[in-house]
Design an enzyme around this catalytic site. Structure first.
Site, PDB file in Angstrom:
ATOM      1  N   THR A 129      33.876  41.537  41.114  1.00 36.62           N
ATOM      2  CA  THR A 129      34.955  40.567  41.504  1.00 36.62           C
ATOM      3  C   THR A 129      36.178  41.382  41.774  1.00 36.62           C
ATOM      4  O   THR A 129      36.442  42.416  41.681  1.00 36.62           O
ATOM      5  CB  THR A 129      35.201  40.039  40.111  1.00 36.62           C
ATOM      6  N   THR A 188      38.194  44.328  46.760  1.00 35.49           N
ATOM      7  CA  THR A 188      37.265  45.114  47.259  1.00 35.49           C
ATOM      8  C   THR A 188      35.908  44.816  47.122  1.00 35.49           C
ATOM      9  O   THR A 188      35.205  44.724  48.163  1.00 35.49           O
ATOM     10  CB  THR A 188      37.634  46.501  46.528  1.00 35.49           C
ATOM     11  N   GLY A 222      41.602  43.929  36.149  1.00 36.04           N
ATOM     12  CA  GLY A 222      42.995  43.458  36.659  1.00 36.04           C
ATOM     13  C   GLY A 222      42.757  41.897  37.121  1.00 36.04           C
ATOM     14  O   GLY A 222      43.870  41.160  37.206  1.00 36.04           O
ATOM     15  N   GLU A 277      32.006  41.488  33.727  1.00 36.52           N
ATOM     16  CA  GLU A 277      31.734  42.580  34.915  1.00 36.52           C
ATOM     17  C   GLU A 277      31.065  43.750  33.896  1.00 36.52           C
ATOM     18  O   GLU A 277      29.937  44.492  34.399  1.00 36.52           O
ATOM     19  CB  GLU A 277      32.902  43.233  35.429  1.00 36.52           C
TER      20      GLU A 277
HETATM   21  C1  5RP Z   1      38.304  42.302  38.061  1.00 38.21           C
HETATM   22  C2  5RP Z   1      38.368  43.932  38.335  1.00 38.21           C
HETATM   23  C3  5RP Z   1      38.599  44.034  39.689  1.00 38.21           C
HETATM   24  O1  5RP Z   1      37.308  45.035  40.201  1.00 38.21           O
HETATM   25  C4  5RP Z   1      39.435  45.061  39.619  1.00 38.21           C
HETATM   26  O2  5RP Z   1      40.851  44.424  39.164  1.00 38.21           O
HETATM   27  C5  5RP Z   1      39.799  45.823  41.242  1.00 38.21           C
HETATM   28  O3  5RP Z   1      40.278  44.700  42.071  1.00 38.21           O
HETATM   29  P1  5RP Z   1      40.623  44.840  43.690  1.00 38.21           P
HETATM   30  O4  5RP Z   1      39.456  45.388  44.245  1.00 38.21           O
HETATM   31  O5  5RP Z   1      41.195  43.590  44.067  1.00 38.21           O
HETATM   32  O6  5RP Z   1      41.894  45.912  43.568  1.00 38.21           O
HETATM   33  O7  5RP Z   1      38.208  44.696  37.454  1.00 38.21           O
HETATM   34  O8  5RP Z   1      38.307  42.081  36.775  1.00 38.21           O
END
Ligand code: 5RP
Length: 228
Positions: free
Chosen positions: A27, A30, A97, A104
């Site tokens: 999620t 990236t 985040g 996950e």
């Molecule tokens: C979501 C996550 C994401 O992998 C993490 O927040 C990184 O996100 P991004 O690739 O948008 O920086 O842990 O729960």
């Protein structure tokens, strides 16, 4: 033209996906690029089945025609590709985040390999600058927050506009600002000892590889161990 470093890392990770694999879809912004590339490869004939770690990733995969299965229909996954908010040289991560840390972690721990994809801003010497997301049950959240604070952080309940943010599982997220996490394994144990905590965003001994996209267009790969 500037390099899209997230895309760079994510597309490299998709090269590790082979025909017949069962794949966990992460999620975030990236993981989005990994799912997009995977969709392209599926349209070109790659045969995989996938499970998603969030509704957003599930919707994206469905739109791209990536075959999705329910968790109950498989007993393990070959590879999960997911992002991170911070990662250190020992492949310890802060995740969550985007609020999807519980799913996950379940998906990553059910996978033979987890590849983390990130841009270089996520790579740190010591975890902790990014506030650690901790998923807590709504019941007695005030008590849980107080116990989290006793671990030396400054917890804040995540909000979504005027409302408290709720995870896909109906729980709250407390973002815990530690600044420096001296020992991630010790902190993980302490967090697990708090009864209102469902799970936390420390991923220790789970990722087997990190692919880091750099602003100069290069890629750094950190290899660890396969955990299953
Ligand atoms: C979501 C996550 C994401 O992998 C993490 O927040 C990184 O996100 P991004 O690739 O948008 O920086 O842990 O729960």
């Amino acid at each position: 033209m500037s390099v899209n470093v997230k895309q760079l890392a994510a597309e490299k990770a998709v090269e590790y996906v082979q025909d017949g694999m069962k794949v966990g879809l992460g999620t975030g912004s990236t993981a989005y690029w990994a799912i997009r590339k995977l969709g392209e490869r599926v349209q070109q004939g790659l045969k995989i089945t996938a499970v998603a770690t969030s509704r957003a990733s599930e919707d994206q995969a469905r739109e791209l025609g990536i075959p999705l299965v329910a968790f109950g229909d498989i007993d393990s996954l070959d590879l999960t590709i997911d992002g991170a908010d911070e990662l250190d040289g020992d492949l310890q991560l802060i995740k969550g985040g985007g609020g999807a840390l519980l799913r996950e972690k379940i998906v990553a721990m059910g996978s033979t390999r987890m590849i983390v994809v990130a841009d270089e801003s996520k790579a740190v010497q010591t975890l902790g600058k990014f506030p650690l997301p901790v998923e807590i049950v709504p019941f007695a959240w005030e008590w849980t927050i107080a116990k989290l604070a006793m671990l030396g952080c400054n917890p804040e309940l995540r909000r979504s506009g005027d409302e408290l943010y709720k995870t896909d599982n109906g729980n709250y997220i407390a973002d815990c600002r530690f600044e420096v996490i001296a020992s991630a394994p010790e902190l993980a144990l302490s967090l697990q000892g708090i009864s209102g905590v469902v799970d936390h965003g420390l991923f220790i001994g789970i990722a087997s590889m990190a692919i880091i996209g750099k602003n100069d267009g290069s890629i750094e790969i950190i290899e660890g161990e396969t955990h299953l």
